[in-house]
Design a protein around this motif. Structure first.
Motif, PDB file in Angstrom:
ATOM      1  N   ILE A 211       9.054  15.222   6.222  1.00  0.00           N
ATOM      2  CA  ILE A 211       9.077  16.321   5.377  1.00  0.00           C
ATOM      3  C   ILE A 211       9.568  15.872   3.789  1.00  0.00           C
ATOM      4  O   ILE A 211       8.926  16.785   3.078  1.00  0.00           O
ATOM      5  N   ARG A 212       9.730  14.686   3.728  1.00  0.00           N
ATOM      6  CA  ARG A 212      10.229  14.238   2.226  1.00  0.00           C
ATOM      7  C   ARG A 212       8.813  13.900   1.706  1.00  0.00           C
ATOM      8  O   ARG A 212       8.756  13.763   0.545  1.00  0.00           O
ATOM      9  N   THR A 213       7.674  13.882   2.386  1.00  0.00           N
ATOM     10  CA  THR A 213       6.454  13.761   1.831  1.00  0.00           C
ATOM     11  C   THR A 213       5.742  15.091   1.568  1.00  0.00           C
ATOM     12  O   THR A 213       4.552  15.115   0.761  1.00  0.00           O
ATOM     13  N   PHE A 214       6.131  16.061   1.614  1.00  0.00           N
ATOM     14  CA  PHE A 214       5.344  17.347   1.788  1.00  0.00           C
ATOM     15  C   PHE A 214       4.904  17.888   0.404  1.00  0.00           C
ATOM     16  O   PHE A 214       3.700  18.301   0.438  1.00  0.00           O
ATOM     17  N   SER A 215       5.569  17.519  -0.800  1.00  0.00           N
ATOM     18  CA  SER A 215       5.013  17.940  -1.933  1.00  0.00           C
ATOM     19  C   SER A 215       5.017  16.740  -2.955  1.00  0.00           C
ATOM     20  O   SER A 215       4.934  16.913  -4.098  1.00  0.00           O
ATOM     21  N   SER A 216       4.272  15.605  -2.218  1.00  0.00           N
ATOM     22  CA  SER A 216       4.411  14.444  -3.162  1.00  0.00           C
ATOM     23  C   SER A 216       3.149  14.441  -3.995  1.00  0.00           C
ATOM     24  O   SER A 216       3.053  13.650  -5.067  1.00  0.00           O
ATOM     25  N   GLY A 217       2.150  15.318  -3.668  1.00  0.00           N
ATOM     26  CA  GLY A 217       1.014  15.208  -4.221  1.00  0.00           C
ATOM     27  C   GLY A 217       1.067  15.551  -5.782  1.00  0.00           C
ATOM     28  O   GLY A 217       0.771  14.803  -7.013  1.00  0.00           O
ATOM     29  N   PRO A 218       1.910  16.760  -6.371  1.00  0.00           N
ATOM     30  CA  PRO A 218       1.948  17.061  -7.502  1.00  0.00           C
ATOM     31  C   PRO A 218       2.730  16.150  -8.193  1.00  0.00           C
ATOM     32  O   PRO A 218       2.718  15.912  -9.486  1.00  0.00           O
ATOM     33  N   THR A 219       3.795  15.443  -7.393  1.00  0.00           N
ATOM     34  CA  THR A 219       4.471  14.572  -8.095  1.00  0.00           C
ATOM     35  C   THR A 219       3.910  13.330  -8.646  1.00  0.00           C
ATOM     36  O   THR A 219       4.014  12.751  -9.601  1.00  0.00           O
ATOM     37  N   ASN A 220       3.004  12.941  -7.710  1.00  0.00           N
ATOM     38  CA  ASN A 220       2.259  11.751  -8.056  1.00  0.00           C
ATOM     39  C   ASN A 220       1.259  11.974  -9.239  1.00  0.00           C
ATOM     40  O   ASN A 220       0.873  11.014  -9.967  1.00  0.00           O
TER      41      ASN A 220
ATOM     42  N   LEU B 171       5.125   5.422   1.969  1.00  0.00           N
ATOM     43  CA  LEU B 171       4.707   6.727   1.575  1.00  0.00           C
ATOM     44  C   LEU B 171       5.124   7.084   0.336  1.00  0.00           C
ATOM     45  O   LEU B 171       6.610   6.841   0.129  1.00  0.00           O
ATOM     46  N   THR B 172       4.704   8.076  -0.446  1.00  0.00           N
ATOM     47  CA  THR B 172       5.414   8.746  -1.587  1.00  0.00           C
ATOM     48  C   THR B 172       6.384   9.900  -1.095  1.00  0.00           C
ATOM     49  O   THR B 172       5.897  10.808  -0.162  1.00  0.00           O
ATOM     50  N   GLN B 173       7.338  10.337  -1.758  1.00  0.00           N
ATOM     51  CA  GLN B 173       8.370  11.466  -1.501  1.00  0.00           C
ATOM     52  C   GLN B 173       8.310  12.368  -2.525  1.00  0.00           C
ATOM     53  O   GLN B 173       7.638  12.312  -3.562  1.00  0.00           O
TER      54      GLN B 173
ATOM     55  N   VAL C  51      13.136  26.890  -1.781  1.00  0.00           N
ATOM     56  CA  VAL C  51      11.869  27.053  -1.978  1.00  0.00           C
ATOM     57  C   VAL C  51      11.203  27.420  -0.240  1.00  0.00           C
ATOM     58  O   VAL C  51      11.880  27.244   0.581  1.00  0.00           O
ATOM     59  N   THR C  52       9.907  27.866  -0.202  1.00  0.00           N
ATOM     60  CA  THR C  52       9.353  28.140   1.211  1.00  0.00           C
ATOM     61  C   THR C  52       8.202  27.203   1.424  1.00  0.00           C
ATOM     62  O   THR C  52       7.459  26.677   0.605  1.00  0.00           O
ATOM     63  N   VAL C  53       8.004  26.783   2.397  1.00  0.00           N
ATOM     64  CA  VAL C  53       6.964  25.892   3.096  1.00  0.00           C
ATOM     65  C   VAL C  53       6.351  26.777   4.225  1.00  0.00           C
ATOM     66  O   VAL C  53       7.110  27.027   5.274  1.00  0.00           O
ATOM     67  N   ALA C  54       5.346  27.298   3.980  1.00  0.00           N
ATOM     68  CA  ALA C  54       4.606  28.290   5.064  1.00  0.00           C
ATOM     69  C   ALA C  54       5.353  29.388   5.533  1.00  0.00           C
ATOM     70  O   ALA C  54       5.400  29.821   6.554  1.00  0.00           O
ATOM     71  N   GLY C  55       5.834  29.887   4.446  1.00  0.00           N
ATOM     72  CA  GLY C  55       6.808  31.147   4.817  1.00  0.00           C
ATOM     73  C   GLY C  55       8.361  30.662   5.327  1.00  0.00           C
ATOM     74  O   GLY C  55       9.010  31.861   5.502  1.00  0.00           O
ATOM     75  N   VAL C  56       8.595  29.541   5.414  1.00  0.00           N
ATOM     76  CA  VAL C  56       9.961  29.010   5.879  1.00  0.00           C
ATOM     77  C   VAL C  56      10.854  28.616   4.652  1.00  0.00           C
ATOM     78  O   VAL C  56      10.437  27.894   3.831  1.00  0.00           O
ATOM     79  N   LYS C  57      11.953  29.289   4.505  1.00  0.00           N
ATOM     80  CA  LYS C  57      12.965  28.975   3.466  1.00  0.00           C
ATOM     81  C   LYS C  57      13.514  27.764   3.519  1.00  0.00           C
ATOM     82  O   LYS C  57      14.445  27.393   4.837  1.00  0.00           O
ATOM     83  N   VAL C  58      13.393  26.716   2.613  1.00  0.00           N
ATOM     84  CA  VAL C  58      14.124  25.451   3.021  1.00  0.00           C
ATOM     85  C   VAL C  58      14.703  25.011   1.598  1.00  0.00           C
ATOM     86  O   VAL C  58      14.407  25.584   0.612  1.00  0.00           O
ATOM     87  N   ASN C  59      15.359  23.982   1.566  1.00  0.00           N
ATOM     88  CA  ASN C  59      16.356  23.504   0.328  1.00  0.00           C
ATOM     89  C   ASN C  59      16.251  22.029  -0.007  1.00  0.00           C
ATOM     90  O   ASN C  59      16.977  21.540  -0.587  1.00  0.00           O
ATOM     91  N   PHE C  60      15.081  21.388   0.444  1.00  0.00           N
ATOM     92  CA  PHE C  60      15.023  20.129  -0.031  1.00  0.00           C
ATOM     93  C   PHE C  60      14.078  19.844  -1.309  1.00  0.00           C
ATOM     94  O   PHE C  60      13.468  20.929  -1.530  1.00  0.00           O
ATOM     95  N   GLY C  61      14.398  18.824  -1.945  1.00  0.00           N
ATOM     96  CA  GLY C  61      13.901  18.919  -3.361  1.00  0.00           C
ATOM     97  C   GLY C  61      12.433  18.850  -3.418  1.00  0.00           C
ATOM     98  O   GLY C  61      11.612  18.176  -2.700  1.00  0.00           O
ATOM     99  N   MET C  62      11.659  19.820  -4.187  1.00  0.00           N
ATOM    100  CA  MET C  62      10.308  19.815  -4.632  1.00  0.00           C
ATOM    101  C   MET C  62      10.186  19.834  -5.984  1.00  0.00           C
ATOM    102  O   MET C  62      10.937  20.508  -6.596  1.00  0.00           O
ATOM    103  N   PRO C  63       8.949  19.493  -6.471  1.00  0.00           N
ATOM    104  CA  PRO C  63       8.905  19.580  -7.841  1.00  0.00           C
ATOM    105  C   PRO C  63       8.499  20.989  -8.337  1.00  0.00           C
ATOM    106  O   PRO C  63       7.860  21.714  -7.800  1.00  0.00           O
TER     107      PRO C  63
ATOM    108  N   LEU D 165       0.844  -1.278  -0.025  1.00  0.00           N
ATOM    109  CA  LEU D 165      -0.057  -0.051   0.089  1.00  0.00           C
ATOM    110  C   LEU D 165       0.905   1.127  -0.092  1.00  0.00           C
ATOM    111  O   LEU D 165       1.773   1.430   0.855  1.00  0.00           O
ATOM    112  N   ILE D 166       0.541   1.966  -0.974  1.00  0.00           N
ATOM    113  CA  ILE D 166       1.676   3.359  -1.233  1.00  0.00           C
ATOM    114  C   ILE D 166       0.854   4.665  -0.839  1.00  0.00           C
ATOM    115  O   ILE D 166      -0.436   4.675  -1.724  1.00  0.00           O
ATOM    116  N   ILE D 167       1.089   5.433  -0.071  1.00  0.00           N
ATOM    117  CA  ILE D 167       0.101   6.657   0.302  1.00  0.00           C
ATOM    118  C   ILE D 167       0.841   7.781  -0.082  1.00  0.00           C
ATOM    119  O   ILE D 167       1.944   7.929   0.348  1.00  0.00           O
ATOM    120  N   GLY D 168       0.227   8.594  -0.766  1.00  0.00           N
ATOM    121  CA  GLY D 168       0.754   9.980  -0.819  1.00  0.00           C
ATOM    122  C   GLY D 168      -0.259  11.184  -0.112  1.00  0.00           C
ATOM    123  O   GLY D 168      -1.329  11.031  -0.267  1.00  0.00           O
TER     124      GLY D 168
END
Length: 1000
Positions: free
Chosen positions: A262-271, A244-246, A322-334, A72-75
């Motif tokens: 945090i690695r799942t934060f933007s998995s929706g657009p990727t999926n 879970l999807t990353q 990129v920013t998440v909720a106004g916080v500047k981060v540098n993990f990969g996002m699409p 079972l794989i969940i995003g």
């Protein structure tokens, strides 16, 4: 063939939870292996109810034995929503321990957090010895006693979530400092959550630390949620593995996801993108040579999200930060572009002109839209005129002009955003998914094939089901004794082994991405990023038994009975500045009568944005220097700026900045190295103090550096509104001081910030000063503060480029004003007005970055930025721009090529017919600006697909009045002796902020 051939894919969105069952034996059949699908409303606050309902439905549809389901794989967006919603109920207080004996004190943790999130999460931060240099050597070893001391503080404050953040920790493959500290913490404070920043993200200390803070703050909530997923599986009699999807399209086992949510934060657009490509048959046969880039358009009820799938089969990543909720981060996002176009977009007709959106009826589509009996005309009503939707009779009387006008507008909006995503003029396939895809036209310009695949409404769940296993590395390696090609091959092998360790079948693994980035100003050092992916092994991904046991031991009561959403303490919200009425504080010194500009936080922000524009892509990002300056102002310190004409004749002016690689500053952040260099030179010169301070260059981080040195926190001396470059240059001898007064660089000093300093007393050539100091700088970690030979008021007035802080402030004000008034589309034209009009500055080109290449020229490594002509704007914007001469670019059509050695060197236009011409060159300024925001892009932000406007600004005549000025600062200074300098325009000296706003 696997005995367990079925996968369940689930994607939890804000509105619906989609689920599918996929038969991996039938992926090439007409139904692409999808044997059941379901769309269920997402439940709140307990998402597991919706997931359970959706899975039960597809299981009943498929009627297959439970034991034949492999996984079972969940995003899910559940984790990121807790942060976006600032949900104090789900976010824990965090303690941060930074590993660095010397650096980063000036920019502490949480420096750039939004106030509410900072209030919720900031529990404690402290420093211990540790940290690395850019070459991987230790700044200092770990001292256990210091870590134990921090543990005592954390225990006293009852904090049970800790981040360990070490300088250059992502390249620490020898000392493992963060892991050393983690072991000590867990020994002293057993049972608490500890996250090492190097396991969360890549290089960029502040952004990596921010991502780690967000990650550890939601760990308890993530574990509760995942236990809820497992509990739902038990009730459904599912004994398969849970993943879970990353963000990058690969999967992560449930235990690891509970540790790194945090690695799942933007998995929706990727999926959605990967599912669309799979359903559409794009690149699905496993033949890498057959794959092509594909654009995916996901049309919802309110917005359309557009992304690009690379030939690797994975989404193109967003920019470095990129920013998440106004916080500047540098993990990969699409990289996703969103526009206000959806099935619920409201259609209006005004004086014959038809508009579509951006406002929408949203979730009320089925009651508000005309075709469903409502009284609002929507994009769905336009699409319904050719489809079997609702009651066609209700839209039968729509005027043909309205239908055609709306269709044309929808077509234009989609064509423009598709063009933004493309990186070449060649047509590309476009996949349409989402419930609103019926509003799309049958064809789009620049599109080779418009595909609406089967099961498009559940493409995101399909994308989850087909997720692969990945292994990524990000390292800095020496190429002094081996070629880059060998280093890259070794990196690939390491990434493949990481993918195998994560659960991939070795025979199916391929290298999806390779990026090789030479470090600026650092010899024989290269940063390599490699990602390898493969199919999930039938045995699944290995998981930590200890962590699983810990999860099983925890109580499950909290899963279903969460308290009412908590709130942070009341935070004082500072109202935005009224830009139109804002006046900087400029008052006369009561003792000397000299006008002095006292900086505010607003001034500091505008100066930061302006300095980056004047950096011409170089000089390093001013961001951490801005945070340092802002914090000094918040602490009650003052910084003063004076006009250069206010200097007394006998004034002693110290000047300096930073020397070295910008790649170091992203880890060390802004520090007091320059101030230490000043102190060393003062001691050598036997100066107790000085009269004023000035920067070596206005561009980038060095533009702000003298403002912190001159503040009351340090020397309490005014900063001169001038510098020796009027822009940014890569070397210390490319200054107007060396043009008009050679031999005045020494004595000078550099300081490492950790107790090492060098004073150079003599030279027979200005260029050798830079060469010698850079050699010492490498031994200091490739970054140092500098102080040049103190200068005089006479030399500043005669030779410096004046009023450059004023110019940076005015450019920054343009950017702020454009955003405040929703006029970002004309921000560049506003800048042109500020710097002197069309005779002084020009738009050189508008377009889209399509390539960033590296090449050798005369033995030196250079980069080259390639920009393609932007598609024409809509008629309204064209009319507006045509009325403003400043809006007309110097060059149109074709492409623009900009070589850079950190700073942009020249702009060469290549027409569609192949004719080449230079439209600008150093010493004139060439700034590449983000078209949407008007803010500058430095070399680290150059990225495929970004829409840019290239601005040229005439340089100070200090550079052009003498042949020596062009020899040093023109094309010849970069090795391009064959290029003859041609001036861009007429220089206009910037207006002095001090003299304009002084309160008499």
């Amino acid at each position: 063939m696997s005995a367990t051939p079925y996968r369940i894919g689930v994607d939890v969105g804000g509105t619906n939870t989609d689920s599918v069952i996929l038969d991996i034996r039938a992926t090439k059949s007409s139904n692409r292996g999808v044997i059941a699908q379901q769309k269920t409303p997402t439940t709140s606050p307990n998402v597991t109810d919706g997931i359970e309902t959706a899975i039960r439905s597809v299981l009943e549809q498929a009627n297959i034995p439970r034991e034949e389901i492999a996984c079972l794989i969940i995003g899910t967006t559940h984790f990121v929503n807790a942060i976006v919603e600032q949900d104090a109920r789900r976010l824990a207080k965090v303690a941060i321990i930074r590993l660095s004996k010397t650096y980063t004190r000036e920019v502490p943790p949480f420096s750039d957090f939004p106030p509410v999130l900072k209030e919720i999460m900031n529990g404690h931060y402290g420093y211990v010895d540790g940290g690395l240099h850019i070459d991987g050597s230790q700044e200092a070893p770990i001292k256990e006693a210091q870590v134990v001391e921090q543990c005592a503080i954390i225990k006293e404050k009852e904090i049970d979530a800790v981040v360990i953040s070490g300088i250059f920790s992502p390249i620490d493959d020898h000392f493992h400092q963060e892991d050393q500290v983690r072991k000590i913490i867990l020994r002293e404070l057993p049972g608490i959550d500890v996250v090492c920043s190097s396991e969360v993200s890549q290089l960029g200390l502040l952004e990596r630390e921010n991502a780690s803070i967000l990650n550890v703050s939601i760990l308890k909530f993530a574990r509760r949620t995942i236990r809820g997923f497992k509990a739902a599986m038990k009730r459904l009699n599912l004994t398969c593995a849970l993943y879970l999807t990353q963000n990058d399209g690969t999967l992560i086992d449930a235990t690891s996801a509970a540790r790194l949510p945090i690695r799942t934060f933007s998995s929706g657009p990727t999926n959605s993108m990967r599912g669309a490509a799979y359903l559409g048959g794009i690149g699905s046969d496993g033949n890498q040579k057959e794959r092509t880039a594909t654009i995916v358009v996901d049309i919802g009820g309110t917005t359309s999200d557009i992304g690009m799938l690379l030939p690797s089969g994975f989404p193109r990543q967003s920019s470095a930060y990129v920013t998440v909720a106004g916080v500047k981060v540098n993990f990969g996002m699409p990289h996703v572009e969103s526009i206000g176009l959806g099935g619920g977009s409201i259609v209006r007709v005004n004086e014959g002109k038809v508009t579509v959106g951006p406002d929408s009826v949203g979730n009320y589509l089925t009651s508000k839209a005309t075709v469903f009996g409502g009284d609002i005309l929507t994009a769905t009503d336009i699409g319904a005129t050719g489809e079997n939707i609702g009651d066609a009779a209700l839209v039968k009387e729509l005027a043909e002009s309205t239908i055609k006008g709306a269709q044309a507008r929808i077509k234009s909006l989609l064509e423009r955003v598709v063009d933004i995503m493309k990186t070449s003029p060649a047509p590309l396939p476009v996949l349409l998914v989402g419930g609103g895809s019926i509003i799309a036209p049958k064809e789009l310009a620049g599109v080779s094939n418009l595909i609406c695949p089967p099961y498009h409404s559940v493409a995101n769940a399909v994308g989850a089901a087909i997720s692969k296993v990945g292994g990524t590395i990000d390292i800095i390696q020496s190429t002094a004794d081996r070629p880059v090609s060998k280093v890259v091959e070794e990196a690939k092998a390491t990434a493949i082994e990481k993918a195998v360790a994560a659960g991939a079948v070795r025979e199916t693994i391929y290298v999806a991405e390779v990026d090789t980035i030479p470090l600026q100003y650092v010899a024989n050092q290269v940063r390599i990023i490699v990602r390898a992916v493969g199919e999930l092994s039938p045995d699944g991904a290995p998981a930590s038994k200890a962590e699983e046991a810990q999860e099983e031991d925890e109580e499950d009561d909290a899963i279903y009975n969460e308290p009412v959403k908590g709130q942070a303490h009341a935070i004082e919200v500072i109202p935005p500045v009224d830009i139109a009425s804002y006046r900087p504080k400029v008052v006369r010194n009561p003792k000397t009568g000299v006008p002095e500009w006292f900086l505010s936080e607003t001034d500091a922000e505008w100066l930061s944005d302006g300095c980056y524009v004047l950096g011409c892509a170089g000089g390093g990002s001013p961001y951490s220097q801005f945070l340092r300056l802002r914090d000094q102002l918040r602490q009650g310190h003052t910084t003063r700026i004076i006009d250069s004409t206010s200097l007394p004749g006998d004034a002693v002016i110290y000047w300096g900045g930073y020397l070295g690689s910008p790649s170091v500053s992203i880890e060390r952040l802004a520090g007091d190295e320059a101030d230490q260099a000043f102190q060393e030179l003062m001691e050598y010169m036997r100066h107790d103090s000085f009269d004023a301070v000035m920067g070596v260059e206005i561009g980038g981080a060095n533009g702000l550096q003298p403002l912190t040195v001159g503040s009351t926190k340090n020397h309490d001396r005014p900063v001169v509104d001038a510098d020796w470059m009027g822009r940014a240059y890569p070397t210390g001898w490319q200054t107007t001081l060396c043009v008009y007064a050679p031999g005045n660089l020494v004595p000078c000093s550099i300081a490492s910030g950790d107790g090492r300093a060098v004073i150079m007393t003599k030279t027979n050539d200005d260029r050798s000063v830079d060469d010698i100091l850079r050699a010492s700088c490498v031994e200091m970690g490739s970054s140092a503060g500098t102080a040049g030979k103190p200068t005089t008021a006479d030399r500043v007035v005669k030779y410096a480029v004046r009023n450059t802080l004023s110019l940076a402030w005015r450019i920054g004000r343009c950017i702020a004003r454009a955003h405040a008034t929703n006029m970002a589309a004309t921000v560049v034209e506003q800048m042109i007005d500020e710097v002197g009009g069309c005779e002084t500055a020009k738009i050189l080109f508008r377009g889209k970055i399509v390539a960033v290449e590296r090449r050798l020229y005369k033995g030196h490594s250079y980069g080259e930025l390639i920009i393609l002509q932007q598609q024409a704007d809509d008629e309204e914007e064209d009319t507006e721009r045509a009325a403003n001469p400043a809006s007309i670019p110097v060059a149109t059509g074709g492409m623009l090529k900009i070589p850079f050695k950190n700073e942009n060197i020249f702009a060469r236009h290549v027409s569609n017919s192949g004719v080449e011409r230079y439209v600008a060159m150093v010493p004139d300024l060439i700034a590449v600006l983000d078209t949407q925001s008007g803010r500058a892009l430095g070399v680290p932000e150059f990225r495929y697909g970004v829409m840019v406007t290239v601005l040229g600004i005439a340089c100070s005549p200090r550079w052009t009045d003498t042949p020596r000025g062009l020899e040093i600062g023109g094309p010849a200074g970069f090795g391009y002796e064959e290029i003859e300098y041609r001036p861009l325009g007429r220089y206009v000296e910037p207006r002095s902020v001090v003299m304009e706003f002084v309160q008499d």
